[in-house]
Scaffold this active site. Sequence first.
Site, PDB file in Angstrom:
ATOM      1  N   HIS B  44       0.816  -1.207   0.000  1.00 34.20           N
ATOM      2  CA  HIS B  44       0.000   0.000   0.000  1.00 34.20           C
ATOM      3  C   HIS B  44       0.851   1.259   0.000  1.00 34.20           C
ATOM      4  CE1 HIS B  44      -3.792   2.109   0.720  1.00 34.20           C
ATOM      5  NE2 HIS B  44      -3.157   2.858   1.591  1.00 34.20           N
ATOM      6  N   LYS B  86      -6.959  14.287  -6.908  1.00 35.00           N
ATOM      7  CA  LYS B  86      -6.365  13.016  -6.489  1.00 35.00           C
ATOM      8  C   LYS B  86      -7.460  12.025  -6.128  1.00 35.00           C
ATOM      9  CE  LYS B  86      -3.057  10.340  -4.510  1.00 35.00           C
ATOM     10  NZ  LYS B  86      -2.548  10.557  -3.163  1.00 35.00           N
ATOM     11  N   GLU B  88      -8.196   8.089  -4.233  1.00 35.91           N
ATOM     12  CA  GLU B  88      -7.671   7.092  -3.307  1.00 35.91           C
ATOM     13  C   GLU B  88      -8.681   5.967  -3.188  1.00 35.91           C
ATOM     14  OE1 GLU B  88      -4.098   7.009  -0.685  1.00 35.91           O
ATOM     15  OE2 GLU B  88      -5.786   5.680  -1.078  1.00 35.91           O
ATOM     16  N   SER B  89      -8.253   4.873  -2.560  1.00 33.68           N
ATOM     17  CA  SER B  89      -9.187   3.770  -2.311  1.00 33.68           C
ATOM     18  C   SER B  89      -9.267   3.515  -0.822  1.00 33.68           C
ATOM     19  CB  SER B  89      -8.689   2.507  -3.010  1.00 33.68           C
ATOM     20  OG  SER B  89      -7.463   2.106  -2.443  1.00 33.68           O
ATOM     21  N   HIS B  90     -10.395   3.042  -0.371  1.00 34.47           N
ATOM     22  CA  HIS B  90     -10.520   2.539   1.003  1.00 34.47           C
ATOM     23  C   HIS B  90     -11.352   1.263   0.959  1.00 34.47           C
ATOM     24  CE1 HIS B  90      -9.726   4.388   5.191  1.00 34.47           C
ATOM     25  NE2 HIS B  90      -8.615   4.145   4.554  1.00 34.47           N
ATOM     26  N   ASP B 112      -4.897  14.605   1.948  1.00 35.87           N
ATOM     27  CA  ASP B 112      -3.931  14.634   0.840  1.00 35.87           C
ATOM     28  C   ASP B 112      -3.993  15.983   0.120  1.00 35.87           C
ATOM     29  OD1 ASP B 112      -2.792  12.127   1.066  1.00 35.87           O
ATOM     30  OD2 ASP B 112      -4.276  11.145  -0.201  1.00 35.87           O
ATOM     31  N   ASP B 263       0.316  15.047   5.440  1.00 30.06           N
ATOM     32  CA  ASP B 263      -0.734  14.437   6.237  1.00 30.06           C
ATOM     33  C   ASP B 263      -0.251  13.124   6.836  1.00 30.06           C
ATOM     34  OD1 ASP B 263      -0.764  13.683   3.371  1.00 30.06           O
ATOM     35  OD2 ASP B 263      -2.137  12.146   4.111  1.00 30.06           O
ATOM     36  N   GLU B 307      -2.719   4.460  12.906  1.00 29.62           N
ATOM     37  CA  GLU B 307      -3.327   5.243  11.828  1.00 29.62           C
ATOM     38  C   GLU B 307      -4.514   6.056  12.342  1.00 29.62           C
ATOM     39  OE1 GLU B 307      -3.860   2.834   8.308  1.00 29.62           O
ATOM     40  OE2 GLU B 307      -1.753   2.253   8.306  1.00 29.62           O
ATOM     41  N   SER B 308      -4.400   6.525  13.580  1.00 29.86           N
ATOM     42  CA  SER B 308      -5.417   7.443  14.102  1.00 29.86           C
ATOM     43  C   SER B 308      -5.620   8.553  13.084  1.00 29.86           C
ATOM     44  CB  SER B 308      -4.957   8.056  15.427  1.00 29.86           C
ATOM     45  OG  SER B 308      -4.992   7.078  16.438  1.00 29.86           O
ATOM     46  N   GLY B 527      -2.277   9.114  -8.327  1.00 26.74           N
ATOM     47  CA  GLY B 527      -3.369   8.190  -8.090  1.00 26.74           C
ATOM     48  C   GLY B 527      -2.991   7.196  -7.036  1.00 26.74           C
TER      49      GLY B 527
END
Lengths: 228, 732
Positions: B44, B86, B88-90, B112, B263, B307-308, B527
Site C-alpha cells: 500500500h 487526487k 484514493e481507495s478505502h 492529501d 498528512d 493510523e489514528s 493516483g
Amino acid sequence: MRARVGVVVFPGSNCERDCVKSLSQLGAETELVWHDDPVLPEVDIVVLPGGFAHGDYLRTGALARFSPIMQAVTDHAERGGLVLGVCNGFQVLCETGLLPGALHKNKGLKFMCKWTELRVDNAATPFTSRASTGSVLKIPINHFEGNWYCDPETLQGMRERDQIVLRYVDNPNGALDDAAGIVNENGNVFGLMPHPERACDELLGSEDGIVLLGSAIDHVLKTTPARV
Amino acid sequence: MTLREGLHRELGLTDDELQAIIERLGRDPSYTELAMFSVMWSEHCSYKSSRSHLASLPTEGPHILVGPGEGAGIIEVAPGVSVAWKIESHNHPSFVEPFNGAATGVGGIVRDILSMGARPIALMDPLRFGHLDDARTRYLVDGVVHGISSYGNSIGVPTVGGELVFEECYEENPLVNVACLGLVDGRLMSGRADVAGHSVVLFGSATGRDGIGGASVLASAEFDEHSHEKRPSVQVGDPLTEKLLIEASLELIRDDLVAGFQDLGAGGLSCPTAEMAAKSHMGMDLDLDRVHLREADMEPFEVMISESQERMLAVVEPGNVGAVLEICGKWGLEASAVGEVTSSGNIHVRLNGATVAEVPAESLADEGPLYDRPRRRPDWLDALQARAPGDDSRGDLEKAFLEVLGSPSVASKRWAWEQYDHMLFLGTVQGPGGDAAVLRLPGTDTAVAVTTDGPGRFCFLDPYEGAKLAVAEAARNVACVGARPVAITNCLNFGSPERPEVMWQFAEVVRGIRDACEALATPVTGGNVSFYNETQGRAIYPTPVIGMLGVLESAGGSVGLAFGSAGDALVLLGETRDDDFGGSEYAKVVNHTVAGRPPVLDLEAELRLQGVLIEAATRGLVRSSHDLSSGGLAITLAESALAGRIGFALRERGGQDHRWLFSESPSRAIVTCSGAALDEVLSLASDVGLPASTIGEVGGDALDFAVFALPLELATRTFEDALPSRLSATMA
C-alpha cells in the site's frame, strides 16, 4: 447606508462563507464573528449559518447554545435586532430558546440535499416582505434533522399569530404542519431549514433566496436611522 | 532484545524483506523499527509491485504544475488558478466496517489535498458492490453511503458525483474509491524538511491504538473467512476534528508559518517523517514522550504506526512554533512539537530518552523492495473472448429496455446522492446525475468538470482495450458538458499481484491508460494502486477508475444532459457498429452474459468527437449533450428525456432494432439543438469527418423509439424506483 450583517462561526460551521457571499451580493456589509467572542460587533442582522456547530455532538445545536456569543445574540434579539438562523442555525435558535420547538431526524432517517418548494404563508415579517402571501419559492434543503416539532398548545398559538412563515409544498422531512421556517412572537427572529444563500444565482438553479435575504436587508434600511 | 521468530511474517514482511532490512541496518531491527518497515514497505505504501509499471505513464503537460509523488497532482486551470486532484481507495476497511471505512476514506483524501495547501472543495465517490439481492451487500451499500454522507457533509466538503455499480465480482471485495478536488489558495505546499533545526509539529487528533497496521495487515493482503476479525485495524473518524484541521491548516499556511507539510494516513507517523526527511536528504529526531496520546502506556511501535485519523505534520521554523500552537489552540486542536529536523539522514526515535528506533529515512521511504512480478496472460481468456457476447435479440424490445433501464447499475442514483451535500460553496453548476459535475471555482468565472469511470467488464474481457475505453469515456463525459479534458488521476483496483494473471491484467491496464492518455493529451497527475482485492482466490475484475478533470473557460457555458424544448433536433454523433456487445449492459442484464470482446475504440475518432462536442458547447449551439455508454442509444435518450421531463420521437431506425438501440460502440453522443442551429452543428461534424445524423426530435410525453413507445411516466418510475425499492428490503 448598508445593512451590517454579522455571520457567526462556530467550530464546525460550514456555510458562513456562502452566507457572506450571497449577502454581500445584495449590498450588505458582512463580517464573520467567532463563537468564542462574548460581544457582537455593531451589526443590524445576526446570521447563524448552516453546518455542524461543535460537530452537532450530543444533539444538533445543543452545545452551540453555550458558546459565549449566544448571550450577545440573545441580547441583540431582545433589543429587537434581526436574527436569522439557517439550517444548523435554526437548530441552534431552538436549543437556545429564541424559537419554539425542536428538530428531530427526518422521517426517512436519511440526510437530504435537494431542491424544495416553499409557500410563503406570512408576507408581513421582516424576512418575507419582498414576497406575497401564497407565493412559492424554490430553495434547497440540506439536513438530517429538519423535522420540526412542538407541543399542540404552542402550535395552536403559533398558527393564530401566523408564526409559521414558510411551509413545504411537498413535506420532505415530516415537519409538523409542513413548517419550513418560523418566526418568534415579535417576528424579529427567523429560523428555517432551507438555505436561501444557496438560491441567489440563476446559474445554480434559483434566485428565490434573494426574496428572503433581501427582505431582511430592506427592513434594516427602512427602520434604522441613517448612520454616518 | 531478540525478536520473536516469525514476527516479521505476522507484520506482512517476507523473509527476503527481513533480510534486506538487516543488510541495510547492519544489524537486527528493533521491534519498533520492524513495525516501521512493515508499514513503509507494505504494498500500500511502497507500490513495490506496481512502481516499475507506473513509470511508463505520461505525467507531464503544459498545465501540470505538480505530478505524481506529492500528496496530490496540481493543475493550472486558468492563469493564476490551480487545483489539486487526487483519487484514493478505502476498499478493504469498507468491507470490514462500511461506515467508518468509507468515512475515513473521505478523511484521508481530504488531507492529501490539504497537504498541498489547497482547500478541499469537492468530493466524488465511485463505488462498486456485489449484487443487491445479497443482504450483506445491501448492508454494505447503506453503511458506505451513510459513512460518506455523515463524514463528507460534516467536514463541509460537497460530494458532487461518483458512481454506483453492481457486479457479482465485487461481492466480497467492494470498491470504495474517493476523489477530491482542491483549490490552491496562495502558497503551494510540499512534503519537505529542508532545514536542520526546524521543528516538527504534530497536530490534530490524539494518537491512539486504532488502525494499527491498516496499511500492512488490511490493505496489503487478501481476505479470508476471518476477515471480520480485522475490524480493530479499521480507523474511526471524527469529522469535527477534520473540519477544524482544514481550517487550522489553511490559516497556518495563509500566515506563512509552515515550511513543509504532510498528512498522516497509511503508515501513521512513520510515513510523513520518513518521506519528508528522505525527500530533502535530511533526518528527523522524534521524542515520543511529546506525542499527545489518547491512552497512556502505548508501546513506541504503536505510536509510530497508529493510523489514528485527523492528524497533520508541519515542519516549522523554531521561531514560529508558538504561533502555530496558538492557531491550533484557537481551533481547539491539540498540537505538540515532537521533534526536529536533523542532517543525520536518520529517523531517530526516542522514548524516555532511550533510542527505540534509528534508521535511515531513505531506507524506509525510497529503498523499499521493487518487484518485477511474473505476468501471464490468463489461460481462460481466449475461450472467454471467443464466446458469443450475449447480443441475441429477446424479441420484446420494450421489456428489454425496461430491464436495462431498471438495472441497478443504470438506474437513478438519486437515493445515494441526495444523502450528500452537493451544493456547498455555491459552485455546483451541474451536480450529480450528469456526465460530469461542473464546478465554478470560488472567486473566478472558470469552471472545472470532473467525472470518474471504470468499466470493469470491459477490462475483464480485454484489460488493454478496457483501460483505453475507461480513459476515453471519462474524457468524453467531460467534453459533453463543454470542458476540455486536461488531466487524470487514477485508482487501479486489482486482485493479488502475487498471481501472474493479475499482474498481467495490471500491466495491460497500465499500457492502455498510457496509450489513451497520450492520444488524448491528458497526463496522469497521480493516483493510487489497490491490490489484494480478492477473497479466497476469487479476484475482482481488473478495475481502473479514471478521474478526469476538464476545464471550462466560462462557468455559464456548460451544457447538461437534459432535453430542453419541444421541436429540438436529436443529432447522433459518431458511428454505431452492430456488434459492440461484449461486456455491454444489454448482454449482462438481458442475456446474463459477460463474454466476447469489448467494443472497439478508435482514439482518433474519439478525439474528433470530443472536439466537436467542445466546439458546439463553446459556440452555444447545443441545448443538451450526453454520451452513449452503458445501455447504448436507448438508455442515453431515456436519461436525457427523464432529466428534462420531456419525451422524444425517433424517425430513423438503423439495422437490427436491438443492435441499433443497445450496442455500446464508443465515441458517440446525442446532442440536441434548435432548428436554427442544426446546420451549423452538422457542418461542425462533417468538417472533421465525424458521422452525424438527425434521428428524431424532442417533444411530447412519450419515449418513442419508432419500433416501440412508452409513457415518460413509466420510464421515470422504473428509473427512479429501482434502487430505493431494492434497498428498502433492509432499510424499512
